[in-house]
Design an enzyme around this catalytic site. Structure first.
Site, PDB file in Angstrom:
ATOM      1  CD  GLU A   1      -2.524   1.295   2.715  1.00 28.29           C
ATOM      2  OE1 GLU A   1      -3.071   0.233   3.074  1.00 28.29           O
ATOM      3  OE2 GLU A   1      -2.580   2.348   3.386  1.00 28.29           O
TER       4      GLU A   1
ATOM      5  CD  GLU B   1      -2.543   7.370   6.136  1.00 33.90           C
ATOM      6  OE1 GLU B   1      -3.599   6.800   6.496  1.00 33.90           O
ATOM      7  OE2 GLU B   1      -1.406   6.942   6.414  1.00 33.90           O
TER       8      GLU B   1
END
Length: 342
Positions: free
Chosen positions: A159, A164
């Protein structure tokens, strides 16, 4: 009854078709799918661009789920123009409260990604210009998942988290660091099993005292067959380059009790396959917001609790005012997404 918050995730559906000049050495970038560029891809080709003059659902797909994204998040991802819409050339992904036919309220938001992994690309340069939301327990992200999961389930096939962050304006950890709107991170997730995730070896953070919700920023990634580089506003954040033995060697995984799932592939495995981009605004969950950090008004739930989502909803008097839903402060705003071949 559990309460859920509507949200939206956008998944990239398709590349625009561009004509490509002839080149002596073709690009190492691979792009496949029904909307991928046709013909030879040359280094430097702009193979995807969306400036969000409209919400083009030929390019983007809404994931619709209450699944919680593996983190037991509290939002309900919907395909709703309350949660994802375009206005003035900007994509908005915004949390809202919706009422069902019985008057019960649910928290909804949005997540958009590519349709069935088509198109997806392997290697390239990505830039997303965005302004992050503010509001307690909001979790904006720009990230990538593998199209085919060539090496098995998460995190074995990897991933990539380009960006974020957390929407809390005053969320401070035990070291006195604001881990809310003042902090963004980029991360690679990888490992031989779900409970052996070596992401902390490939995790980088940057602080901005102004807050990433205050202004627009460019979140950038250059992904080659040797390394992955992350930058913000053209300033390098981190370079992750595995040794000759690949991520298995980097993670010192010989003693993990697992066989190396990447041993027949390149040193970049699992990051040597096609990935697709995801844009989403999550809320809460039981992994991303640590219990030992301090927040004005406290934290309505504890991560180990079996009633975390219910506790969160019961504590809405703490977090809902911080969203200022009469404004667009709680919206995750994206100006453009661009991908170039290397």
């Amino acid at each position: 009854m559990l309460k859920f918050l509507p949200s939206s995730t956008l998944l990239l559906l398709g590349y625009l078709h561009y004509s490509h000049a002839q080149c002596t050495t073709p690009s190492i970038t691979v792009a496949s799918g029904t909307h991928a560029p046709t013909g030879t891809i040359c280094p430097g080709d702009l193979i995807f661009e969306d400036n969000f003059d409209e919400l083009d659902l030929k390019k983007w797909n809404h994931e619709q789920t209450l699944g919680g994204g593996g983190n037991w998040e509290f939002e309900w991802y919907t395909n709703s123009r309350y949660n994802s819409y375009v206005d003035g050339g900007i994509l908005y992904i915004k949390p809202t409260l919706l009422a069902d036919e019985n008057g019960e309220e649910f928290l909804s938001s949005g997540t958009l990604d590519i349709n069935g992994g088509s198109p997806a690309d392997e290697y390239g340069k990505v830039e997303v210009r965005a302004k992050l939301p503010s509001g307690d327990w909001l979790w904006p992200a720009i990230w990538f998942l593998p199209r085919y999961n060539q090496y098995s389930s998460w995190p074995i096939s990897g991933e990539i988290d380009l960006m974020e962050s957390r929407g809390n304006r005053n969320y401070v950890n035990g070291s006195g660091v604001n881990i809310g709107t003042q902090l963004v991170s980029s991360t690679l997730h990888w490992g031989p099993a779900w409970n052996i995730n070596k992401y902390m070896l490939t995790h980088a953070e940057r602080l901005n005292p102004e807050g990433y919700d205050a202004n627009w920023h460019n979140y950038q990634m250059t992904w080659t067959d040797n390394e992955i580089n992350f930058s913000i506003d053209d300033e390098p954040l981190a370079t992750f380059a595995p040794p000759s033995g690949g991520f298995w060697e980097w993670g010192d995984l010989d003693t993990s009790g697992y066989d190396n799932p990447w041993k027949r592939n390149t040193k970049m495995a699992p990051f040597d396959q096609e990935f697709y981009i995801i844009l989403n605004l999550a809320c809460g969950g039981t992994s991303y917001f640590p219990d030992d950090a301090t927040n004005p008004g406290g934290k309505p739930w504890q991560n180990p609790s079996g009633t975390a989502s219910t506790d969160f909803w019961k504590g809405r008097d703490q977090w809902l005012p911080t969203w200022q839903l009469e404004t667009d402060n709680a919206a995750f705003k994206i100006d453009y997404v661009r991908i170039w071949a290397l």
